[in-house]
Write an enzyme that holds these catalytic residues in place. Structure first.
Site, PDB file in Angstrom:
ATOM      1  N   HIS A  78     -50.471-105.805 -43.582  1.00 31.23           N
ATOM      2  CA  HIS A  78     -51.651-104.964 -43.603  1.00 31.23           C
ATOM      3  C   HIS A  78     -52.667-105.397 -44.650  1.00 31.23           C
ATOM      4  O   HIS A  78     -53.659-104.695 -44.876  1.00 31.23           O
ATOM      5  CB  HIS A  78     -51.241-103.493 -43.862  1.00 31.23           C
ATOM      6  N   TYR A  81     -44.106 -94.804 -41.161  1.00 30.36           N
ATOM      7  CA  TYR A  81     -44.616 -96.023 -41.791  1.00 30.36           C
ATOM      8  C   TYR A  81     -45.714 -96.633 -40.917  1.00 30.36           C
ATOM      9  O   TYR A  81     -46.799 -96.989 -41.399  1.00 30.36           O
ATOM     10  CB  TYR A  81     -43.451 -96.992 -41.961  1.00 30.36           C
ATOM     11  N   ASP A 102     -43.923-106.420 -44.689  1.00 34.56           N
ATOM     12  CA  ASP A 102     -44.106-104.978 -44.458  1.00 34.56           C
ATOM     13  C   ASP A 102     -43.871-104.572 -42.993  1.00 34.56           C
ATOM     14  O   ASP A 102     -43.427-103.457 -42.716  1.00 34.56           O
ATOM     15  CB  ASP A 102     -45.525-104.553 -44.866  1.00 34.56           C
TER      16      ASP A 102
HETATM   17 FE1  FEO Z   1     -48.043-103.960 -48.524  1.00 42.21          FE
HETATM   18 FE2  FEO Z   1     -44.874-103.142 -49.137  1.00 42.21          FE
HETATM   19  O1  FEO Z   1     -46.552-103.764 -49.575  1.00 42.21           O
END
Ligand code: FEO
Length: 393
Positions: free
Chosen positions: A146, A193, A165
């Site tokens: 992301h 998530y 991620d």
């Molecule tokens: Fe985008 Fe788990 O860090």
């Protein structure tokens, strides 16, 4: 202590049982989290990602017990965000000349956060690194999944995708693998998530999943950087992502309100009755916003085909909790979701118009002018609210 993932691949991360908030206070983590770092002990010794900065000393001390740090041939930094790069500072104090492989954008994010002259070596999609015993790491840039710097690494022969991620969950567990944990919690956290972190990038994700599919990689294990590792039918989470990234919605209407003296709450419940009268199948969920968790509500919005927001008027505005929620919803860039507003007032009555404006601004398709109620709902207004619910349905 390291934990075996497969063959010569080990988990050397940190399980964070106590974490209750992530990204500052922006994301609630009811089940904690983990920062998954992986150690590959082939002819080459390779470390993939590290852990969050508060655990840097613990991470380095534990790693030293498992491997002579000087023997680490290189580090792969799949993503510069501090939950995965945070222990690099401490680690690089011990092995300052060890190369760190990363994307071009991660050079910017790592330099921008740590101000160090580490030996950063740039990788792009399709680049490979030999690690001996006939195995290679193949890299895929995951730009905007992301962060601009995000990247995934695939280990040939062992068929492990280190996805960073993507496919992760904030879920602390002593068990590493998806077949060993509670499936409801696993999927609830994976969905939360996705809803709260990846929804804005669904279009990018859709293309990336097609690109990875076209690479014809055999995937036996998906090892994300948070939570549980997918080894039992790992493509089950890819299939979920394929549906989640395609303007996902279920037959669900979510009603979210804030209330001062329960007038708007009464409207919410009567509207729900009207919806139920018209449609016996649709699922209806009702949330009192300040008494609820915003990330859990966002997950329900992610699943909803329609959202109803309610607020009384105060000081010519809506209650501030609705402003925070709609601001958050705007950032998540939900697509193809309908919405409507309702609320009580005593004299000026701006809240419904303001809620409509905020919903429009957040990208929702507002289906009508909304339902306004002067003072408390009497039997006539309750009937209107009931009919409003039927119309919504
Ligand atoms: Fe985008 Fe788990 O860090």
């Amino acid at each position: 202590m390291k934990k075996l993932v497969k063959n010569n691949v080990y988990w050397v991360g940190k399980t964070d049982w106590e974490l209750k908030k992530f990204h500052g206070d922006e994301y609630s983590t009811h089940h904690g989290s983990s920062y998954n770092s992986y150690l590959i002990l082939e002819e080459k010794t390779v470390l993939i990602d590290t852990v969050w900065a508060p655990f840097d000393n613990e991470f380095v001390e534990n790693l030293e017990k498992e491997v002579d740090l000087a023997k680490i041939d290189f580090i792969v930094s799949n993503h510069g965000e501090v939950d995965h790069s945070g222990a690099l500072n401490k680690l690089m104090e011990k092995i300052p000349n060890t190369p760190i492989y990363c994307s071009a954008n991660a050079v910017k994010s790592l330099k921008g956060q740590y101000f160090k002259n580490w030996d950063l070596r740039i990788l792009k999609t399709g680049d490979t690194l030999d690690i001996g015993n006939g195995k290679q790491l193949v890299f895929v840039e995951m730009r905007m999944l992301h962060w601009p710097d995000s990247m995934a690494a695939y280990l040939t022969k062992d068929n492990i995708l280190f996805s960073n991620d993507a496919f992760g969950q904030h879920y602390a567990s002593d068990h590493l693998f998806n077949d060993l944990v509670d499936q409801c919690t696993l999927y609830a956290e994976a969905e939360k998530y996705y809803a709260n972190i990846l929804t804005p990038f669904s279009a990018v994700l859709k293309k990336k999943l097609e690109e990875i599919h076209s690479m014809n990689l055999d995937i036996d294990i998906i090892a994300p950087s948070h939570g549980i590792i997918w080894r039992d039918n790992p493509l089950q989470i890819v299939d979920k992502y394929i549906s989640w990234c395609d303007d996902y919605k279920e037959n669900l209407i979510t009603i979210i309100y804030d209330t001062m003296w329960n007038g708007t709450k009464t409207l919410a419940e009567k509207i729900a009755q009207g919806i139920r009268e018209k449609d016996a199948d649709v699922q209806i969920k009702i949330f009192n916003l300040p008494k609820s968790d915003m990330n859990d509500i966002a997950t329900q919005i992610f699943k909803s085909k329609m959202v109803l927001l309610g607020s009384p008027t105060i000081n010519n505005c809506a209650l501030h909790s609705l402003a925070a929620l709609t601001h958050y919803m705007k950032g998540l860039k939900f697509k193809n979701k309908k919405a409507a507003a309702f609320g009580c007032y005593g004299w000026s009555g701006e809240s419904v118009r303001i809620l409509n404006e905020m919903l429009n601004d957040a990208g929702f398709d507002v289906v009508n002018d909304g339902l306004k109620c002067l003072w408390n709902p009497d039997s006539e207004v309750l009937e209107k609210a009931f009919d409003f619910g039927k119309d919504i349905a």
